[in-house]
Design a protein around this motif. Sequence first.
Motif, PDB file in Angstrom:
ATOM      1  N   GLY A   1      49.435  46.168  30.701  1.00 12.63           N
ATOM      2  CA  GLY A   1      48.387  45.562  31.513  1.00 12.63           C
ATOM      3  C   GLY A   1      47.019  45.810  30.897  1.00 12.63           C
ATOM      4  N   PRO A   2      45.943  45.420  31.588  1.00  5.52           N
ATOM      5  CA  PRO A   2      44.594  45.613  31.051  1.00  5.52           C
ATOM      6  C   PRO A   2      44.300  47.100  30.824  1.00  5.52           C
ATOM      7  CG  PRO A   2      44.567  44.262  33.035  1.00  5.52           C
ATOM      8  CD  PRO A   2      45.944  44.799  32.917  1.00  5.52           C
ATOM      9  N   GLU A   3      43.509  47.370  29.778  1.00  5.21           N
ATOM     10  CA  GLU A   3      43.175  48.768  29.490  1.00  5.21           C
ATOM     11  C   GLU A   3      41.782  49.135  29.994  1.00  5.21           C
ATOM     12  OE1 GLU A   3      44.512  50.106  25.464  1.00  5.21           O
ATOM     13  OE2 GLU A   3      45.183  48.024  25.357  1.00  5.21           O
ATOM     14  N   ASP A   4      41.117  48.205  30.678  1.00  5.63           N
ATOM     15  CA  ASP A   4      39.805  48.531  31.249  1.00  5.63           C
ATOM     16  C   ASP A   4      39.810  48.204  32.733  1.00  5.63           C
ATOM     17  OD1 ASP A   4      37.943  45.688  31.342  1.00  5.63           O
ATOM     18  OD2 ASP A   4      39.849  45.716  30.269  1.00  5.63           O
ATOM     19  N   ALA A   5      39.046  48.985  33.489  1.00  9.06           N
ATOM     20  CA  ALA A   5      39.064  48.865  34.951  1.00  9.06           C
ATOM     21  C   ALA A   5      38.580  47.492  35.404  1.00  9.06           C
ATOM     22  CB  ALA A   5      38.200  49.968  35.556  1.00  9.06           C
ATOM     23  N   ARG A   6      37.597  46.932  34.682  1.00 11.18           N
ATOM     24  CA  ARG A   6      37.004  45.660  35.103  1.00 11.18           C
ATOM     25  C   ARG A   6      38.045  44.520  35.122  1.00 11.18           C
ATOM     26  NH1 ARG A   6      31.679  43.364  34.692  1.00 11.18           N
ATOM     27  NH2 ARG A   6      30.836  45.291  33.898  1.00 11.18           N
TER      28      ARG A   6
ATOM     29  N   THR B   1      41.254  44.925  35.545  1.00 12.88           N
ATOM     30  CA  THR B   1      42.439  45.304  36.326  1.00 12.88           C
ATOM     31  C   THR B   1      42.259  44.844  37.775  1.00 12.88           C
ATOM     32  OG1 THR B   1      42.686  47.236  34.900  1.00 12.88           O
ATOM     33  CG2 THR B   1      43.890  47.291  36.969  1.00 12.88           C
ATOM     34  N   ALA B   2      43.269  44.201  38.336  1.00 15.87           N
ATOM     35  CA  ALA B   2      43.219  43.676  39.712  1.00 15.87           C
ATOM     36  C   ALA B   2      41.918  42.885  39.937  1.00 15.87           C
ATOM     37  CB  ALA B   2      43.346  44.818  40.724  1.00 15.87           C
ATOM     38  N   PRO B   3      41.686  41.826  39.138  1.00 15.27           N
ATOM     39  CA  PRO B   3      40.391  41.131  39.196  1.00 15.27           C
ATOM     40  C   PRO B   3      40.330  40.076  40.307  1.00 15.27           C
ATOM     41  CG  PRO B   3      41.733  40.138  37.495  1.00 15.27           C
ATOM     42  CD  PRO B   3      42.584  41.202  38.156  1.00 15.27           C
ATOM     43  N   TRP B   4      40.634  40.457  41.527  1.00 15.72           N
ATOM     44  CA  TRP B   4      40.572  39.510  42.646  1.00 15.72           C
ATOM     45  C   TRP B   4      39.863  40.181  43.817  1.00 15.72           C
ATOM     46  CZ3 TRP B   4      45.436  41.142  40.622  1.00 15.72           C
ATOM     47  CH2 TRP B   4      45.998  42.223  41.287  1.00 15.72           C
ATOM     48  N   PRO B   5      39.292  39.382  44.729  1.00 19.33           N
ATOM     49  CA  PRO B   5      38.633  39.993  45.881  1.00 19.33           C
ATOM     50  C   PRO B   5      39.677  40.559  46.843  1.00 19.33           C
ATOM     51  CG  PRO B   5      38.572  37.599  46.041  1.00 19.33           C
ATOM     52  CD  PRO B   5      39.207  37.915  44.722  1.00 19.33           C
ATOM     53  N   ALA B   6      39.336  41.652  47.508  1.00 11.04           N
ATOM     54  CA  ALA B   6      40.298  42.284  48.424  1.00 11.04           C
ATOM     55  C   ALA B   6      40.633  41.332  49.560  1.00 11.04           C
ATOM     56  CB  ALA B   6      39.704  43.571  48.980  1.00 11.04           C
ATOM     57  N   GLY B   7      41.888  41.313  49.959  1.00  9.23           N
ATOM     58  CA  GLY B   7      42.332  40.446  51.043  1.00  9.23           C
ATOM     59  C   GLY B   7      43.659  40.917  51.594  1.00  9.23           C
ATOM     60  N   SER B   8      44.373  40.009  52.206  1.00  8.28           N
ATOM     61  CA  SER B   8      45.620  40.419  52.849  1.00  8.28           C
ATOM     62  C   SER B   8      46.825  40.287  51.911  1.00  8.28           C
ATOM     63  CB  SER B   8      45.840  39.617  54.128  1.00  8.28           C
ATOM     64  OG  SER B   8      45.664  38.246  53.840  1.00  8.28           O
ATOM     65  N   ILE B   9      46.567  40.034  50.631  1.00 11.36           N
ATOM     66  CA  ILE B   9      47.616  40.112  49.607  1.00 11.36           C
ATOM     67  C   ILE B   9      47.100  41.039  48.515  1.00 11.36           C
ATOM     68  CG2 ILE B   9      49.022  38.837  47.949  1.00 11.36           C
ATOM     69  CD1 ILE B   9      48.748  36.359  49.640  1.00 11.36           C
ATOM     70  N   THR B  10      47.906  42.021  48.162  1.00  9.98           N
ATOM     71  CA  THR B  10      47.499  42.931  47.087  1.00  9.98           C
ATOM     72  C   THR B  10      48.738  43.257  46.249  1.00  9.98           C
ATOM     73  OG1 THR B  10      46.274  44.964  46.572  1.00  9.98           O
ATOM     74  CG2 THR B  10      47.757  45.079  48.466  1.00  9.98           C
ATOM     75  N   ALA B  11      48.589  44.164  45.307  1.00  9.12           N
ATOM     76  CA  ALA B  11      49.704  44.490  44.411  1.00  9.12           C
ATOM     77  C   ALA B  11      49.550  45.915  43.914  1.00  9.12           C
ATOM     78  CB  ALA B  11      49.734  43.508  43.236  1.00  9.12           C
ATOM     79  N   LEU B  12      50.636  46.463  43.406  1.00  6.94           N
ATOM     80  CA  LEU B  12      50.586  47.828  42.847  1.00  6.94           C
ATOM     81  C   LEU B  12      51.595  47.977  41.707  1.00  6.94           C
ATOM     82  CD1 LEU B  12      53.338  49.160  44.070  1.00  6.94           C
ATOM     83  CD2 LEU B  12      51.918  49.813  45.986  1.00  6.94           C
ATOM     84  N   GLY B  13      51.541  49.125  41.060  1.00  3.97           N
ATOM     85  CA  GLY B  13      52.512  49.459  40.009  1.00  3.97           C
ATOM     86  C   GLY B  13      52.373  48.565  38.784  1.00  3.97           C
TER      87      GLY B  13
ATOM     88  N   GLU C   1      42.183  49.236  46.021  1.00  9.47           N
ATOM     89  CA  GLU C   1      42.109  48.521  44.736  1.00  9.47           C
ATOM     90  C   GLU C   1      41.055  49.121  43.796  1.00  9.47           C
ATOM     91  OE1 GLU C   1      41.664  44.418  45.908  1.00  9.47           O
ATOM     92  OE2 GLU C   1      43.831  44.159  46.201  1.00  9.47           O
ATOM     93  N   THR C   2      39.978  49.655  44.363  1.00  9.55           N
ATOM     94  CA  THR C   2      38.952  50.283  43.508  1.00  9.55           C
ATOM     95  C   THR C   2      39.557  51.470  42.759  1.00  9.55           C
ATOM     96  OG1 THR C   2      37.237  49.592  45.026  1.00  9.55           O
ATOM     97  CG2 THR C   2      36.666  51.389  43.532  1.00  9.55           C
TER      98      THR C   2
END
Length: 445
Positions: free
Chosen positions: A323-328, A330-342, A388-389
Amino acid sequence: MDTTATTPAPAAVPATTVPAPRRVVVIGGGIGGLALAAGLRRRGFDVVVHERDLDPAATGGYHITLDTAAQDALRELLGPVLHEKLLASASAVRRRPGDVWFDWRGRLLGDLRVRGLDPDSVDVDRITLRLVLAEAVGDALVLGSTCTAVEREPGPGGRVRATFADGSTTHGDLLVGADGPNSLVVRHLSGAPASRPAGVTGVSGRTPAAALDPTEVQRLGPRSSLAVGPGGTGLYVGYLDPDGFAVLDAAHARAAVTTGPTYVWGAMFPDATAPRGLREQRGAPLRDTTLDALRAAGWGEVPLQVLARTDVASVAAYRFTVGPEDARSTAPWPAGSITALGDAVHATPPTAGKGAGTAVVDAHRLVEELTAARAGTRTLHTAVSAFETDLRHRGSAVTALSMATVRRLLVGSTPAGSALTRTTLPLLARSTALRQRLTPGRGSR
Ligand SMILES: Cc1cc2nc3c(=O)[nH]c(=O)nc-3n(C[C@H](O)[C@H](O)[C@H](O)COP(=O)(O)OP(=O)(O)OC[C@H]3O[C@@H](n4cnc5c(N)ncnc54)[C@H](O)[C@@H]3O)c2cc1C
């Protein structure tokens, strides 16, 4: 992977309008998804996990390293009884001698300093870990259920819906993608895959120590090692012994798949020079292709014995993804009622031994945030945003760490890198052997 008809993610709903989730839908019952569902169940949430596999035991994978943070998270997620069962089935890293490295002829080069290794880590079979987590999730795990689409219904506070290959649907207030690299859920959220090929293909297997010559068991020792060869080839050999190096003196609770001293090996090839068709092969043909490719790269028979005598049913090939190696990024979407992990967010090559542990910590963080939302101290979106942060920072740090070894292999595959390997490692091996003769009992065993 099944069809992937995803609908574009709608804009995030204002944070003040959405209450805590009553029902959580998890897509993917691997390590992270099951850990999340186990923790949510313990806290009294209504949760369901949809997993495409038909049987959690019928899965690939070898040993998984869990550092202190992952063990602490699992204590909370599993509760004391299943946590004891897990630790009783694990092998303590601290109890075995330190890791070493060898050259491609099997000559000792010295101690291997593993960046980021927590000495209090434990190793556990991936299958055992998944089974203990599945036990905690119980009937909230739906097997043989492949998600084909996710969407959020329009309007403030709209529920989320998942559709499955058999045409069925389910609804929830929060949907979590724990569906690993090339996640369908992440493609819905960001419109693109969150992972890419890392540049290395691996072939793995397990070999009981009893299948090896005594001299080879002595050379490898009850420790893990990495052998490095020309052309960017490598061979990791991990040592797993949940009986001999037990973490807990609790044989009654032991549920390890591995019952005797076992070497878990992983051969690595740069994608550019990996044998063709490697990932389409299985079993004995795959073992033989791997052996032939390493011999062609110059490897000697001594370090290859662990492959030659392996349990052929265990041999599998896979491409490392990252996956991405920089925080910016990583998970580049606005927070909402769908998220992801791992791995769905931060796919992690096995080279750092951190992928599963990081997914477990992700799960624990999300459980904590959702519990706080339910207590009324924050809204769902504030909770997901805080989760997500943290995920962006931890996830990108671990992908970057795991890529350090991958990059060393890739540098070793260049003509200059390969020449350097061929010239310097034999010199290092000779100097190590000389040091050992002069000061027997000191340094690497
Ligand atoms: C077969 C396998 C073997 C592995 N072996 C090792 C190992 O030996 N050592 C190591 O350190 N790491 C290994 N890993 C990686 C390690 O397990 C992961 O880094 C870690 O488990 C991350 O957890 P995760 O839950 O994010 O992803 P995973 O554990 O990969 O779980 C993702 C799950 O989602 C499911 N899924 C995917 N798409 C869908 C869909 N559309 N619908 C429903 N379900 C879906 C998959 O079947 C899978 O069970 C392995 C991973 C896999 C999948």
